[in-house]
Design a protein around this motif. Structure first.
Motif, PDB file in Angstrom:
ATOM      1  N   SER A  25      -7.972   0.394   1.851  1.00  0.00           N
ATOM      2  CA  SER A  25      -7.507  -0.790   2.528  1.00  0.00           C
ATOM      3  C   SER A  25      -8.449  -1.369   3.608  1.00  0.00           C
ATOM      4  O   SER A  25      -8.620  -2.425   3.791  1.00  0.00           O
ATOM      5  CB  SER A  25      -6.218  -0.429   3.164  1.00  0.00           C
ATOM      6  N   HIS A  26      -9.267  -0.240   3.776  1.00  0.00           N
ATOM      7  CA  HIS A  26     -10.298  -0.742   4.971  1.00  0.00           C
ATOM      8  C   HIS A  26     -11.804  -0.927   4.306  1.00  0.00           C
ATOM      9  O   HIS A  26     -12.555  -0.997   5.070  1.00  0.00           O
ATOM     10  CB  HIS A  26     -10.355   0.279   6.200  1.00  0.00           C
TER      11      HIS A  26
ATOM     12  N   THR B 282       0.887  -1.258  -0.023  1.00  0.00           N
ATOM     13  CA  THR B 282       0.090   0.066   0.034  1.00  0.00           C
ATOM     14  C   THR B 282       0.977   1.446   0.013  1.00  0.00           C
ATOM     15  O   THR B 282       0.572   2.119  -0.745  1.00  0.00           O
ATOM     16  CB  THR B 282      -0.891   0.142   1.255  1.00  0.00           C
ATOM     17  N   THR B 283       1.799   1.130   0.882  1.00  0.00           N
ATOM     18  CA  THR B 283       2.631   2.450   1.089  1.00  0.00           C
ATOM     19  C   THR B 283       3.498   2.704  -0.016  1.00  0.00           C
ATOM     20  O   THR B 283       3.530   3.848  -0.705  1.00  0.00           O
ATOM     21  CB  THR B 283       3.584   2.377   2.296  1.00  0.00           C
TER      22      THR B 283
ATOM     23  N   ASN C 191      -6.424   9.806   9.236  1.00  0.00           N
ATOM     24  CA  ASN C 191      -5.827   8.694   8.282  1.00  0.00           C
ATOM     25  C   ASN C 191      -4.775   7.857   8.980  1.00  0.00           C
ATOM     26  O   ASN C 191      -4.137   8.333   9.735  1.00  0.00           O
ATOM     27  CB  ASN C 191      -5.448   9.221   6.683  1.00  0.00           C
ATOM     28  N   PHE C 192      -4.697   6.683   8.497  1.00  0.00           N
ATOM     29  CA  PHE C 192      -3.907   5.607   8.862  1.00  0.00           C
ATOM     30  C   PHE C 192      -2.167   6.342   8.591  1.00  0.00           C
ATOM     31  O   PHE C 192      -2.218   6.980   7.569  1.00  0.00           O
ATOM     32  CB  PHE C 192      -3.620   4.524   7.820  1.00  0.00           C
TER      33      PHE C 192
ATOM     34  N   ASP D 253      -7.450   5.772  -0.662  1.00  0.00           N
ATOM     35  CA  ASP D 253      -6.982   4.357  -0.059  1.00  0.00           C
ATOM     36  C   ASP D 253      -7.940   3.697   0.529  1.00  0.00           C
ATOM     37  O   ASP D 253      -8.644   3.856   1.546  1.00  0.00           O
ATOM     38  CB  ASP D 253      -5.919   4.718   1.272  1.00  0.00           C
TER      39      ASP D 253
ATOM     40  N   THR E  70       0.940   5.763   7.924  1.00  0.00           N
ATOM     41  CA  THR E  70       1.712   5.615   6.813  1.00  0.00           C
ATOM     42  C   THR E  70       1.300   6.458   5.530  1.00  0.00           C
ATOM     43  O   THR E  70       2.230   6.999   4.902  1.00  0.00           O
ATOM     44  CB  THR E  70       1.758   4.152   6.567  1.00  0.00           C
ATOM     45  N   ASP E  71       0.146   6.806   5.442  1.00  0.00           N
ATOM     46  CA  ASP E  71      -0.382   7.294   4.251  1.00  0.00           C
ATOM     47  C   ASP E  71       0.242   8.927   4.535  1.00  0.00           C
ATOM     48  O   ASP E  71       0.646   9.500   3.399  1.00  0.00           O
ATOM     49  CB  ASP E  71      -1.815   7.653   4.176  1.00  0.00           C
TER      50      ASP E  71
ATOM     51  N   TYR F 157      -4.219  -8.015   2.745  1.00  0.00           N
ATOM     52  CA  TYR F 157      -4.386  -8.885   3.826  1.00  0.00           C
ATOM     53  C   TYR F 157      -5.418  -8.577   4.924  1.00  0.00           C
ATOM     54  O   TYR F 157      -5.530  -9.485   6.124  1.00  0.00           O
ATOM     55  CB  TYR F 157      -2.856  -8.874   4.540  1.00  0.00           C
ATOM     56  N   LYS F 158      -6.189  -7.633   4.627  1.00  0.00           N
ATOM     57  CA  LYS F 158      -7.310  -7.302   5.363  1.00  0.00           C
ATOM     58  C   LYS F 158      -8.464  -8.053   5.155  1.00  0.00           C
ATOM     59  O   LYS F 158      -8.587  -9.256   5.185  1.00  0.00           O
ATOM     60  CB  LYS F 158      -7.486  -5.777   5.803  1.00  0.00           C
TER      61      LYS F 158
ATOM     62  N   CYS G  66      -4.463  -2.621   0.366  1.00  0.00           N
ATOM     63  CA  CYS G  66      -3.689  -3.605   0.744  1.00  0.00           C
ATOM     64  C   CYS G  66      -4.775  -5.036   0.672  1.00  0.00           C
ATOM     65  O   CYS G  66      -5.720  -4.874   0.458  1.00  0.00           O
ATOM     66  CB  CYS G  66      -3.166  -3.508   2.286  1.00  0.00           C
TER      67      CYS G  66
END
Ligand SMILES: *Cc1c(COP(=O)(O)O)cnc(C)c1O
Length: 429
Positions: A214-215, A103-104, A130-131, A212, A133-134, A237-238, A235
C-alpha cells in the motif's frame, strides 16, 4: 547519481525548472494556496480521473444495464482491465493482478488461501510496525483456524521503534512457519524492506510470503514476478490517486492459480461461465478468481484515469524524482533544523534503496507543530507518538514547496507558534 543540493531558494527553483515531470502538476486539482504533503494517505484528484468518472456516469445514464458489456470500457471486464494496467508497473503479467475489494479484504482473501496450518507448521510471521489492520486481519485468520494468535502469530520486534532488520525477520523463519506477510514500506518511518532478500529467505524454508504494498505502489517500481513473491495486495487511494475508498488490488503469482480461493463469491467464477449460474463453484485460474462481488464501477472509473496518468509518466521516472525530493527534504532538515533550538530528527533511512516515498520527521511537539503547519496552509500528517510525515509526490509536488515547508517549520519554532494549539489530538490527524 549524486545530488548536489544547497539551501538557497534558487536551487529549489532550478530543480523545478529542470524537472522532466513538471507538466503533470497541471493535471491535478491542487487546492488553492495549499501545499499538499499527504499523498501517502489520500492522493489528489486528477483531471484524467474526473473525466473517466464523467464518462462512466454518462454510460450509466444512457446505457443502464447494457453498460456491463457495451460501455467504452465494458464494466464486466473493468477489474481485469485495471489489473492489466497496474501489472505494468508492478512487474507482473496482466492476469496476475486484479482490482478488487479493499486492502484488508484482500489480506483476508489471500491469507485464507495460503494459511493452511498442518502438523508443525502453524505460524504466521508479521511485524510489530505494520499498519494495524494487517495485524487485526492476521489475528482473526489464526483464530478462524481455532489457534491462539499469541502463540501462532509471530510479530517481529523492531530494535528502535522505527525500522526492521531483514535478518531479524529471517531469523524467525523456520519449519514452524506457514506464511509471512510484511509491508513493502513501513507506514511510519518510510523504510523500504528488501523484498527480494526476504522472499528468497522465506522460500529457503518453504514459507509462502506476501507483501502489503500500500505504501509503495505508485511511488516505486516493483518486480513481483522477478522477486518471486507469492502474493501481494495494495490500496489505490494513496500514491495511485484512485480516490477515497477506491478498489484495492491483489497480485497472485501464476504458480498459485490452481489453489482454492477461500472467500469465494460469484465474481471469482470462471469468467466466461459466470452467468451459467451453476451452484458448484469453480474459480477463474487467474487473479480474477480471488474476486468476490460486483466491482465498484464508479470508483474503478477514477482509477482508470489515474492509472493512465501514472503509466504516461512512467514509474521509473516517478521513482527518480521521488528519491530526489525526499533526499532534498532530508538535506534541508538536516542542515537547517536538526540542531538547537529546532531539534528535528529524521526517522527515515537515508539510503535510497531503503526509503519509500515519504519522510518521517520526529519532534516532541510534533502534534502541535502539525496543527501550526496546517494553519500555514501546509498539509502533512501526524502519526503517534511524535512523527510528522511528508510525502512529496513526484506527479504534483515541487521542490520549491519543500523549500517553503522547511522555512515555515523554522518560523514555527523561532516564534513558538505551536504553543497556541491544544495538545489534544483530533479523530483523523
Ligand atoms: C493504507 C493501508 C491499508 C488500508 O487498508 P484498507 O483496507 O484499504 O482500509 C492497509 N494496510 C497498509 C499497510 C496500508 O498502508
Amino acid at each position: 547519481m549524486e545530488n548536489t543540493f544547497d539551501s538557497s531558494e534558487e536551487c529549489a527553483l532550478r530543480m523545478d525548472r529542470e524537472d522532466p515531470l513538471a507538466r503533470f502538476r497541471d493535471q491535478f486539482y491542487i487546492p488553492e494556496g495549499i501545499i499538499y504533503m499527504d499523498g501517502n494517505s489520500l492522493g489528489l484528484l486528477s483531471k484524467d480521473a474526473e473525466s473517466v468518472v464523467n464518462r462512466v456516469l454518462n454510460e450509466w445514464k444512457q446505457l443502464v444495464i447494457r453498460g456491463w458489456l457495451e460501455a467504452q470500457q465494458p464494466w464486466f471486464y473493468f477489474a481485469e482491465r485495471l489489473g492489466a494496467m497496474a501489472s505494468q508497473f508492478v512487474g507482473a503479467s496482466p492476469n496476475e493482478v486484479i482490482a478488487t475489494g479493499t486492502t484488508t479484504i484482500n489480506i483476508h482473501s489471500l491469507v485464507s488461501t495460503f494459511y493452511q496450518p498442518a502438523d508443525m507448521r502453524t505460524r504466521i510471521i508479521a511485524d510489530e510496525l505494520n499498519f494495524p489492520t494487517d495485524i487485526y486481519a492476521l489475528r482473526s485468520q489464526v483464530m478462524l483456524k481455532n489457534l491462539d494468535p499469541a502463540k501462532h502469530l509471530i510479530l517481529v520486534q523492531s530494535s528502535d521503534g522505527r525500522t526492521l532488520h531483514e535478518d531479524t525477520i529471517a531469523k524467525q523463519m523456520d519449519e514452524r512457519v506457514v506464511l509471512a506477510l510484511l509491508p513493502s514500506v513501513l507506514y511510519r518511518s518510510g523504510q523500504l524492506l528488501d523484498i527480494p532478500y526476504l522472499t528468497r529467505k522465506a522460500h529457503e524454508h518453504g514459507i509462502i510470503i506476501g507483501f502489503d504494498c500500500s505504501h509503495s505502489v505508485g511511488a516505486i517500481p516493483h518486480y513481483l514476478d522477478d522477486w518471486d513473491v507469492d502474493f501481494a495486495m495494495w490500496c489505490s487511494y494513496k500514491y495511485m490517486n484512485g480516490g477515497p475508498g477506491a478498489p484495492a488490488f491483489l497480485y497472485i503469482n501464476r504458480r498459485h492459480f490452481e489453489r482454492m480461493p477461500m472467500l469465494t463469491g460469484w465474481f471469482g467464477y470462471v469468467k466466461n461461465k459466470q452467468f451459467d449460474m451453476l451452484i458448484d463453484f469453480e474459480h477463474e485460474k487467474s487473479a480474477g478468481g480471488w474476486q468476490i462481488s460486483s466491482p465498484s464501477i464508479l470508483s474503478s472509473a477514477a482509477l482508470e484515469g489515474s492509472l493512465s496518468l501514472l503509466l504516461d509518466a512512467g514509474i521509473k521516472r516517478i521513482r527518480v524524482k521521488s528519491l530526489k525530493m525526499t533526499s532534498y527534504l532530508m538535506f534541508l532538515i538536516d542542515k537547517m533544523l536538526s540542531h538547537e533550538p529546532y531539534n528535528f530528527r529524521i526517522g527515515t533511512p537515508s539510503e535510497d534503496h531503503r526509503r519509500g516515498g515519504h519522510v518521517a520527521i520526529e519532534h516532541k511537539e510534533a502534534w502541535r507543530i502539525c496543527e501550526a503547519l496546517k494553519t500555514a496552509s501546509v498539509i502533512p500528517d501526524f502519526r503517534l507518538p511524535d512523527i510528522l510525515r511528508f510525502a512529496p509526490v513526484a506527479l504534483y509536488n515541487t521542490y520549491h514547496e519543500l523549500w517553503q515547508i522547511v522555512h515555515l517549520l523554522k518560523d514555527i519554532i523561532d516564534h513558538k507558534k505551536y504553543e497556541q494549539f491544544s495538545p489534544t489530538r483530533k479523530e483523523i490527524s
